[in-house]
Design an enzyme around this catalytic site. Structure first.
Site, short mmCIF file in Angstrom:
data_model
loop_
_atom_site.label_atom_id
_atom_site.label_comp_id
_atom_site.label_asym_id
_atom_site.label_seq_id
_atom_site.Cartn_x
_atom_site.Cartn_y
_atom_site.Cartn_z
N ARG A 99 6.63 -32.25 9.42
CA ARG A 99 6.10 -32.69 10.70
C ARG A 99 5.02 -31.75 11.24
NH1 ARG A 99 9.03 -30.33 15.23
NH2 ARG A 99 10.57 -28.86 14.42
N HIS A 100 4.87 -30.59 10.62
CA HIS A 100 3.83 -29.66 11.06
C HIS A 100 2.56 -29.77 10.22
CE1 HIS A 100 6.61 -27.65 13.79
NE2 HIS A 100 7.51 -27.74 12.82
N ASP B 97 0.86 -1.18 0.00
CA ASP B 97 0.00 0.00 0.00
C ASP B 97 0.90 1.24 0.00
OD1 ASP B 97 0.83 0.42 2.61
OD2 ASP B 97 -1.17 0.36 3.49
N HIS B 98 0.27 2.42 0.17
CA HIS B 98 1.03 3.68 0.09
C HIS B 98 2.10 3.79 1.18
CE1 HIS B 98 -2.45 4.16 2.71
NE2 HIS B 98 -1.71 5.00 3.42
N HIS C 130 7.32 -23.74 10.17
CA HIS C 130 6.28 -24.33 11.02
C HIS C 130 4.86 -24.06 10.53
CE1 HIS C 130 8.76 -24.88 14.99
NE2 HIS C 130 9.48 -25.17 13.91
N CYS D 245 2.85 -3.23 4.08
CA CYS D 245 2.06 -2.04 4.42
C CYS D 245 2.78 -1.38 5.60
CB CYS D 245 0.60 -2.40 4.72
SG CYS D 245 0.31 -3.45 6.15
N GLY D 246 2.08 -0.55 6.37
CA GLY D 246 2.77 0.13 7.47
C GLY D 246 3.32 -0.83 8.50
N THR D 247 2.50 -1.82 8.85
CA THR D 247 2.89 -2.78 9.88
C THR D 247 2.92 -4.23 9.40
OG1 THR D 247 0.58 -3.03 10.51
CG2 THR D 247 1.85 -1.36 11.71
N GLY D 248 2.28 -4.51 8.28
CA GLY D 248 2.08 -5.89 7.81
C GLY D 248 0.77 -6.47 8.33
N ILE D 249 0.20 -5.84 9.34
CA ILE D 249 -0.98 -6.43 10.00
C ILE D 249 -2.22 -6.39 9.10
CG2 ILE D 249 -2.56 -6.21 11.96
CD1 ILE D 249 -0.16 -5.12 13.59
N GLY D 250 -2.51 -5.22 8.56
CA GLY D 250 -3.71 -5.11 7.71
C GLY D 250 -3.63 -6.03 6.51
N MET D 251 -2.47 -6.10 5.90
CA MET D 251 -2.29 -6.99 4.74
C MET D 251 -2.55 -8.44 5.13
SD MET D 251 -1.59 -5.57 1.85
CE MET D 251 -0.73 -4.28 0.95
C1 RB5 Z 1 -1.98 2.92 6.29
O1 RB5 Z 1 -1.89 4.16 6.88
C2 RB5 Z 1 -1.79 1.81 7.33
O2 RB5 Z 1 -2.91 1.71 8.13
C3 RB5 Z 1 -1.49 0.51 6.65
O3 RB5 Z 1 -0.34 0.64 5.90
C4 RB5 Z 1 -1.23 -0.70 7.53
O4 RB5 Z 1 -0.24 -0.43 8.46
C5 RB5 Z 1 -2.37 -1.38 8.10
O5 RB5 Z 1 -2.24 -2.43 8.75
#
Ligand code: RB5
Length: 154
Positions: free
Chosen positions: A135-136, A12-13, A102, A69-75
Site C-alpha cells: 500500500r506504500h 567504516d573504522h 513503509h 558507521c559511527g551514526t549510520g548517517i554518513g553511510m
Molecule cells: C567517522 O569518524 C564517522 O564520521 C563516521 O563513522 C560516521 O559516523 C559518519 O556519519
C-alpha cells in the site's frame, strides 16, 4: 543452498569493534554475508563502502544491504546517491520495522556509537524479517520519479 539469502555488508573504522559480531549474528541466522570492508587498521572513508554495498543491492546481487558507521548517517547519505538505493538510518525497533514496511528500504544504516551491538543486531533482524507493505508503493514510485528527473550537470 540456492535459498540462502545474501547480505551485502560494509562498515567504516567506527564499526570495527562490532563488525565481526554482527557478521556472526547474520551467519547464525542463516544468511550469507558478502563483506566489502573496512577491515584494515587506521581510518577510512565511509562513502567507499556505501557505494560498494549499494551497487550490489540495486543490481539485485544481494537480498539487502547493511551499513555500519559511527551514526549510520554518513553511510545513508552516500548510499542514497546510488540510483535505486533506499538506505534508511534506523535507531530502534520501530524505525527498523517501518523502514522496511513503509519505506521499502533495501539498506539499513546503523550507528556503532549510538547503539550497543545487541541493539544493532536486533534492529537488523527486525529489518530483514519485515516485508514491504504494497500500500506504500505509490510513494516509492514517486521517489523513483525524483531520481529519473535528476539530470547530470557533467
Ligand atoms: C567517522 O569518524 C564517522 O564520521 C563516521 O563513522 C560516521 O559516523 C559518519 O556519519
Amino acid at each position: 543452498m540456492e535459498n540462502i539469502k545474501k547480505i551485502a555488508f560494509g562498515t567504516d573504522h567506527a564499526a570495527l569493534e562490532i563488525r565481526e559480531n554482527v557478521k556472526k549474528y547474520l551467519k547464525d541466522l542463516g544468511y550469507e554475508v558478502q563483506d566489502f570492508g573496512f577491515y584494515g587498521t587506521g581510518s577510512c572513508d565511509y562513502p567507499d563502502y556505501a557505494l560498494k554495498v549499494a551497487e550490489v543491492v540495486v543490481n539485485k546481487e544481494a537480498y539487502k544491504g547493511i551499513l555500519l558507521c559511527g551514526t549510520g548517517i554518513g553511510m545513508s547519505i552516500a548510499a542514497n546517491k546510488v540510483k535505486g538505493a533506499i538506505a534508511a538510518v534506523c535507531w530502534d525497533e520501530d524505525t527498523a520495522r517501518l523502514a522496511a514496511q513503509h519505506n521499502g528500504a533495501n539498506i539499513i544504516c546503523l550507528g556503532s556509537r549510538t547503539a550497543t551491538v545487541s541493539q544493532v543486531c536486533h534492529e537488523i533482524k527486525i529489518f530483514l524479517d519485515t516485508p514491504f507493505e504494497q500500500r506504500h508503493s505509490q510513494r516509492i514510485e514517486k521517489i523513483k520519479h525524483i531520481e529519473k528527473m535528476q539530470v547530470s550537470s557533467c
